[in-house]
Write an enzyme that holds these catalytic residues in place. Structure first.
Site, PDB file in Angstrom:
ATOM      1  CG  HIS A  38      -5.597  -2.535   0.491  1.00  0.00           C
ATOM      2  ND1 HIS A  38      -4.667  -2.464  -0.532  1.00  0.00           N
ATOM      3  CD2 HIS A  38      -5.173  -1.661   1.446  1.00  0.00           C
ATOM      4  CE1 HIS A  38      -3.731  -1.579  -0.210  1.00  0.00           C
ATOM      5  NE2 HIS A  38      -4.011  -1.092   0.984  1.00  0.00           N
ATOM      6  CG  ASP A  71      -3.648  -3.842  -3.468  1.00  0.00           C
ATOM      7  OD1 ASP A  71      -3.766  -3.683  -4.704  1.00  0.00           O
ATOM      8  OD2 ASP A  71      -4.616  -4.040  -2.719  1.00  0.00           O
ATOM      9  CB  SER A  90      -0.972  -0.051   1.186  1.00  0.00           C
ATOM     10  OG  SER A  90      -1.981   0.926   1.051  1.00  0.00           O
TER      11      SER A  90
END
Length: 393
Positions: free
Chosen positions: A317, A262, A239
């Site tokens: 996620h 991600d 992330s």
């Protein structure tokens, strides 16, 4: 808005004690881990090191949530009352342990283990990716999972000199009236600098410098001296940590490639895309990415055939964090941590694609190329690039 908004906690959603079913690493090595803090100011470094270790009977397993204060940090990040939520989180997940050997005896390696610097996502901290970090360590890597001090961790701390008092650094939201890009861009630059600083730390250890661990644990950093191969270093993250890994390639030539789980591409300024000099593996989940974010990744893949983008179907996620391995109602209700894909299968895909990519770009003499097809998005539950709306999660 924060890229990983967590729903508010409801009083009835705790679901009692949770168990953390983290898998053992599938590689040939036993895995140890130790916490390392260097320096007495916020400019120092804090990381959890995962490494191949010698087996030890009755080895202690470390707590997953290292201290009660982190329950308060998670509560703050999740927009809920610290007063009642932190104790509930502590009861629910405070006793979960990670299946590795705490301060286990380091296994020397004359050829040197390759090194991975790992950067956490927004609101996370150094222990929340123990599943992927220990899996990679079991295949013969030293993995340094940073705890960033840019106010993006749900909470962190450093120890002042002298009295050894702890000073805590809380999670900070975007200040009202400030543009989110400028706030996050400043953070991502600090995070990438900390990744570079971590590499410098291992360079110091390898050169024989004495590097005292402020935490005074039973883990002597000098043991690593001849066992880390500093010509084979990668940077990785999830992330906010994924985009941190990409920026780290721009800042430090010692990083030979990056793996971005991600990645949240928003904080990176457009002028830096042409500056990314090395290959990146983007492993995306099905539910998080936007066309805008993927377009930014494609700016890199269009310039280098070695930069790859793949998507893991049935994943969300949080599938790339340890939260996906928590059982019980707590996590599925609060953290949205489960997709439809079995979490163990998801970890296999992530780690095998990562290992294949690292073999290719760190010139490793292993058999990780058996998983090369994953890098082209070929395999069960994986597709190339980032097709939107492939399955019905």
């Amino acid at each position: 808005p924060d890229p990983v908004p967590l729903p508010r906690l409801g009083r009835g959603s705790m679901g009692g004690m949770q168990s953390l079913a983290l898998p053992l690493g599938k590689g040939p090595h036993h895995v140890g881990c130790a916490d390392v803090m260097v320096g007495h100011t916020r400019q120092g470094l804090f990381l959890r090191l995962f490494y191949p270790c010698l087996p030890r009977a009755g080895a202690e397993r470390p707590l997953w949530i290292p201290r009660y204060e982190y329950c308060g940090g998670l509560a703050d990040f999740a927009h809920c009352s610290r007063r009642w939520c932190a104790p509930l989180l502590s009861v629910a997940i405070g006793s979960c342990r990670v299946p590795v050997s705490w301060n286990g005896p380091f296994k020397p390696c004359s050829s040197g283990y390759p090194l991975i610097i790992f950067s956490h996502g927004l609101g996370a901290f150094r222990t929340l990716y123990s599943s992927v970090c220990s899996e990679l360590a079991s295949w013969g890597f030293a993995v340094a999972a940073l705890e960033h001090r840019d106010h993006s961790a749900s909470v962190t701390y450093f120890c002042t000199v002298g009295a050894g008092r702890e000073e805590w650094i809380p999670y900070r939201r975007v200040p009202q009236g400030q543009k989110e890009f400028y706030f996050r861009n400043k953070q991502v630059h600090q995070r990438a600098e900390e990744c570079v600083q971590a590499l410098r730390l291992f360079e110091d250890i390898s050169s024989g410098k004495s590097v005292p661990n402020v935490l005074h644990q039973d883990f002597d950093l000098s043991m690593l001296k001849d066992s880390i191969d500093l010509t084979k270093v990668a940077v990785m993250g999830h992330s906010f940590g994924g985009v941190t890994a990409v920026l780290s390639l721009v800042k430090e030539p010692g990083f030979r490639c990056a793996v971005a789980l991600d990645a949240w591409m928003f904080p990176l300024e457009n002028t830096l895309y042409p500056e990314v000099p090395k290959p990146v593996l983007f492993i995306n989940t099905e539910k998080f990415q936007t066309p805008e974010s993927v377009a930014k990744m494609k700016r890199l893949s269009s310039r280098s055939s070695q930069t790859k983008i793949i998507t893991v179907l049935g994943s969300v996620h949080q599938s790339q964090t340890d939260f996906t391995f928590l059982t019980g109602k707590l996590i599925s209700r609060i953290f949205g941590a489960r997709g439809t894909l079995d979490p163990y299968k998801g970890l296999d895909i992530t780690s095998r694609a990562t290992l294949a990519f690292l073999q290719r770009h760190l010139n490793l003499e292993e058999e990780f190329d058996q998983w090369d097809k994953l890098l082209e998005g070929i395999g069960d539950s994986v597709v190339p690039e980032a097709p939107f709306c492939r399955s019905n999660l």
